[in-house]
Design a protein around this motif. Structure first.
Motif, PDB file in Angstrom:
ATOM      1  N   ALA A  67      43.879  49.711  30.973  1.00 23.19           N
ATOM      2  CA  ALA A  67      44.886  48.778  31.497  1.00 23.19           C
ATOM      3  C   ALA A  67      44.571  48.379  32.933  1.00 23.19           C
ATOM      4  N   GLU A  68      44.029  49.302  33.726  1.00 20.61           N
ATOM      5  CA  GLU A  68      43.672  48.970  35.111  1.00 20.61           C
ATOM      6  C   GLU A  68      42.460  48.049  35.164  1.00 20.61           C
ATOM      7  N   LEU A  69      41.473  48.294  34.293  1.00 21.32           N
ATOM      8  CA  LEU A  69      40.290  47.438  34.270  1.00 21.32           C
ATOM      9  C   LEU A  69      40.633  46.025  33.821  1.00 21.32           C
ATOM     10  N   ALA A  70      41.683  45.897  33.017  1.00 23.44           N
ATOM     11  CA  ALA A  70      42.075  44.581  32.501  1.00 23.44           C
ATOM     12  C   ALA A  70      42.680  43.687  33.578  1.00 23.44           C
ATOM     13  N   LYS A  71      43.140  44.277  34.686  1.00 22.16           N
ATOM     14  CA  LYS A  71      43.762  43.500  35.752  1.00 22.16           C
ATOM     15  C   LYS A  71      42.699  42.792  36.582  1.00 22.16           C
ATOM     16  N   GLU A  72      42.936  41.533  36.879  1.00 25.02           N
ATOM     17  CA  GLU A  72      41.987  40.752  37.662  1.00 25.02           C
ATOM     18  C   GLU A  72      41.947  41.176  39.131  1.00 25.02           C
ATOM     19  N   ASP A  73      43.056  41.768  39.616  1.00 22.95           N
ATOM     20  CA  ASP A  73      43.129  42.127  41.034  1.00 22.95           C
ATOM     21  C   ASP A  73      42.805  43.595  41.297  1.00 22.95           C
ATOM     22  N   THR A  74      42.243  44.296  40.321  1.00 25.71           N
ATOM     23  CA  THR A  74      41.872  45.697  40.530  1.00 25.71           C
ATOM     24  C   THR A  74      40.778  45.777  41.590  1.00 25.71           C
ATOM     25  N   SER A  75      40.953  46.664  42.566  1.00 26.76           N
ATOM     26  CA  SER A  75      39.997  46.766  43.667  1.00 26.76           C
ATOM     27  C   SER A  75      38.649  47.281  43.167  1.00 26.76           C
ATOM     28  N   GLU A  76      37.602  46.954  43.925  1.00 24.07           N
ATOM     29  CA  GLU A  76      36.258  47.396  43.548  1.00 24.07           C
ATOM     30  C   GLU A  76      36.156  48.915  43.597  1.00 24.07           C
ATOM     31  N   ASP A  77      36.800  49.545  44.578  1.00 24.59           N
ATOM     32  CA  ASP A  77      36.759  51.008  44.681  1.00 24.59           C
ATOM     33  C   ASP A  77      37.388  51.657  43.453  1.00 24.59           C
TER      34      ASP A  77
END
Length: 480
Positions: A67-77
Motif C-alpha cells: 500500500a505504501e509503494l502504491a502511493k505516488e508521494d512515497t519518499s525515496e527513503d
C-alpha cells in the motif's frame, strides 16, 4: 462415488520472539509512513539467525508495504527501506510466490533516484532465483526495461566508453562520449507517441543524438519531455531514452556515475538469471560478448584501486549468473583464459586470500562479500573438467584449505561456500585431488571435523557425537 478429500489447513510454527515483535510493530504502523521508516530501518539491521520461515506468515506486513509503494508521494527513503526489508523477507522465507507487488517494482524501475532502482533490482534478483517467481520477472515488460538499464554504456557505438572508463574519477578523455545521448529508433508509422504529439507517419530508422546533455537547462524530467516532443518518440522507446538521458546528465558526477555503473551490472545479473526462460519468440540476447568481456575486465588486477571493491563483487555475481546458463559456459571459459585476460583468475584468488585474511579491517564486510562472491563464481566455474583445471592452476586450494582451520563465526558463510567449492572441484579433477593431498588438505579436514565433533559432543551427548565422529572419519577416508 469418489471419496471426499478434505484439504488440510496449513499450520506454521510461531515466529521467533524477535521476528514476531517486528511483525506486530509494522502491522501496527499501517498508514503511518513517518513512523514506518525508522521501524523498517531497525528491522533491516536485526540479525536473522533462524531457519527459513514461510512468506505466508508475513502477508499482512506485505500488504502494508504494498500500500505504501502504491502511493505516488512515497519518499525515496521509505521506498528504499521497504525494498530492502522485502528483500530480507524473500531471502529468508520460502513460498515466494506469495509476493505480488510486481507492478510497483516495474514502475519504480523508472524512478529518478538510482538507490531506488538498485533496491528494485536486488529484489528482482532474489525473485528470479526460484522457478515459481522467475516467470513473472521474465515478462517482456520487465525484460525490456532491464535490457535498457544493462546496456547504456557497455558497447557504446561511438567507442571510447566502457565500464572501466566509467569507474575512473578522471573522465576528461571520455566526457564527451559519456554526456552524449545517442539512440536509434525504428518507426512503423502507426506507433503510439507521447501525449500532446502527433505521429510523423513516416517509416524507417531514425537516430536521436544530443551532445552534452548535462548542460541542458531544466530538470531531467523537463529535458525528457522536450526531447519526446521534439523527436516525436514512440511510447515504447520512452524508457530507453529516459535511461540514457539520466545517465548522460549524471556522468560528470563521480559518485552518481558509480551508482549507475552498479545499476547496469545488477541489471545484467537479473537478465542473466532470466535468460533460460525468455518467452518464445523473443530475440533479445540477455548479455552479448562485449558486455561479458567488460565484466571480466573490471576484475583485472590492473584495475585494483580504480574499480571499487563492491563493483568488482557485483561483476563476479553477474558472471556467476551467466554460468547458470550452460550454453554460455564455453564462451565464458574461453573469455576467462584468453590472452587478453591472462592471470585474472589467479589474481582474483590471491586478492581474495589477502582481503579475507584481515578480519579486523574496517571494511571487513565488503571483503567477505568479495570472497563469498568469488567462491560462488568458482563453484559454478568448477563444474567442468576444463574449469577445474583452470582453478587448480590458479591456486584455488591454496585459498580454501588454510581457511578450513578458521572457526570464527564471522567467516561462516565464506567457509560454507569454501567447502561446497572443495566438494565440487574434487569431483572433476584428479590433479586437484593430488594437490589437496600435497598441501596436507586431508589432515586439515580431519582436524576441522574433530573440532566440530567436540562442539557437538558438548551440546548433544557422547552417543550422538560418536555417530558424527564415525561419519567424519568416513568422509576423511574418502578424501584420502
Amino acid at each position: 462415488m469418489a471419496p471426499v478429500v478434505l484439504k488440510r489447513k496449513k499450520f506454521f510454527l510461531p515466529l521467533p520472539d524477535a521476528l514476531s515483535a517486528i511483525h506486530d510493530q509494522i502491522e501496527g504502523l499501517a498508514g503511518q509512513p513517518q513512523e514506518l521508516l525508522p521501524a523498517l530501518q531497525q528491522a533491516i539491521n536485526t540479525p536473522w539467525p533462524y531457519e527459513k520461515g514461510d512468506l505466508s506468515q508475513w502477508c499482512r506486513v506485505l500488504d502494508i508495504l504494498d500500500a505504501e509503494l502504491a502511493k505516488e508521494d512515497t519518499s525515496e527513503d521509505l521506498c528504499v527501506a521497504i525494498l530492502r526489508f522485502t528483500r530480507l523477507l524473500l531471502e529468508n522465507c520460502s513460498n515466494r510466490h506469495v509476493y505480488n507487488s510486481y507492478e510497483h517494482l516495474k514502475r519504480l524501475l523508472e524512478a529518478a533516484d538510482c538507490d531506488v532502482v538498485m533496491s528494485v533490482l536486488r529484489v528482482l534478483s532474489v525473485l528470479a532465483t526460484p522457478r515459481s517467481t522467475r516467470q513473472l520477472v521474465c515478462e517482456a515488460s520487465f525484460i525490456s526495461k532491464l535490457s535498457s538499464l544493462s546496456s547504456v554504456w557497455t558497447g557504446n557505438p561511438d567507442g571510447g566508453l566502457c565500464l572501466v572508463a566509467c569507474c575512473r574519477e578522471d573522465v576528461h578523455e571520455v566526457l564527451e562520449a559519456g554526456t552524449r545521448v545517442s539512440m536509434q529508433i525504428y518507426r512503423t508509422g502507426d506507433e503510439a507517441v507521447a501525449e500532446g504529439t502527433e505521429p510523423r507517419g513516416s517509416e524507417g530508422l531514425e537516430v536521436i543524438r544530443v551532445e552534452r546533455a548535462d548542460q541542458l537547462q531544466g530538470t531531467d524530467s523537463e529535458v525528457l519531455e522536450r526531447l519526446l516532443l521534439e523527436h516525436v518518440v514512440p511510447a515504447e522507446f520512452k524508457f530507453a531514452l529516459c535511461t540514457r538521458l539520466r545517465l548522460a546528465r549524471a556522468f560528470p558526477d563521480f559518485a552518481r556515475r558509480l551508482q549507475w555503473v552498479r545499476v547496469q551490472i545488477m541489471a545484467t545479473t537479473v537478465l542473466a538469471q532470466c535468460q533460460a526462460v525468455y518467452p518464445a519468440g523473443m530475440t533479445a540476447v540477455a548479455v552479448n560478448e562485449t558486455q561479458l568481456s567488460e565484466l571480466i575486465e573490471l576484475l583485472h588486477p590492473q584495475q585494483d584501486g580504480i574499480v571499487p571493491l563492491d563493483v568488482q563483487t557485483l561483476a563476479l555475481k553477474a558472471l556467476t549468473a551467466l554460468l547458470t546458463e550452460r550454453s554460455k559456459q564455453t564462451s565464458m571459459l574461453v573469455a576467462a583464459t584468453a590472452a587478453s585476460h591472462h592471470g585474472i583468475l589467479s589474481g582474483m584468488i590471491g586478492k581474495a586470500k589477502a582481503l579475507v585474511s584481515d578480519i579486523t579491517a574496517a571494511d571487513v564486510s565488503d571483503r567477505l562479500r568479495f570472497g563469498e562472491a568469488l567462491l560462488a563464481f568458482t563453484w559454478m566455474f568448477a563444474s567442468s573438467a576444463s574449469g577445474s583445471t583452470a582453478l587448480n592452476n590458479a591456486g584455488i586450494l591454496h585459498l580454501i584449505v588454510p581457511f578450513l582451520k578458521d572457526t570464527r563465526a564471522r567467516r561462516g558463510r565464506f567457509l560454507t561456500l569454501a567447502v561446497k567449492t572443495l566438494e565440487v572441484v574434487m569431483n572433476y579433477s584428479q590433479e586437484m585431488q593430488q594437490t589437496f593431498r600435497d598441501i596436507e588438505g586431508v589432515a586439515t579436514l580431519v582436524d576441522r571435523a574433530h573440532a566440530e565433533v567436540q562442539v557437538l559432543a558438548r551440546g548433544c551427548g557422547p552417543i550422538a557425537a560418536a555417530a558424527v565422529a564415525a561419519e567424519a572419519a568416513a568422509a576423511a577416508a574418502a578424501a584420502a
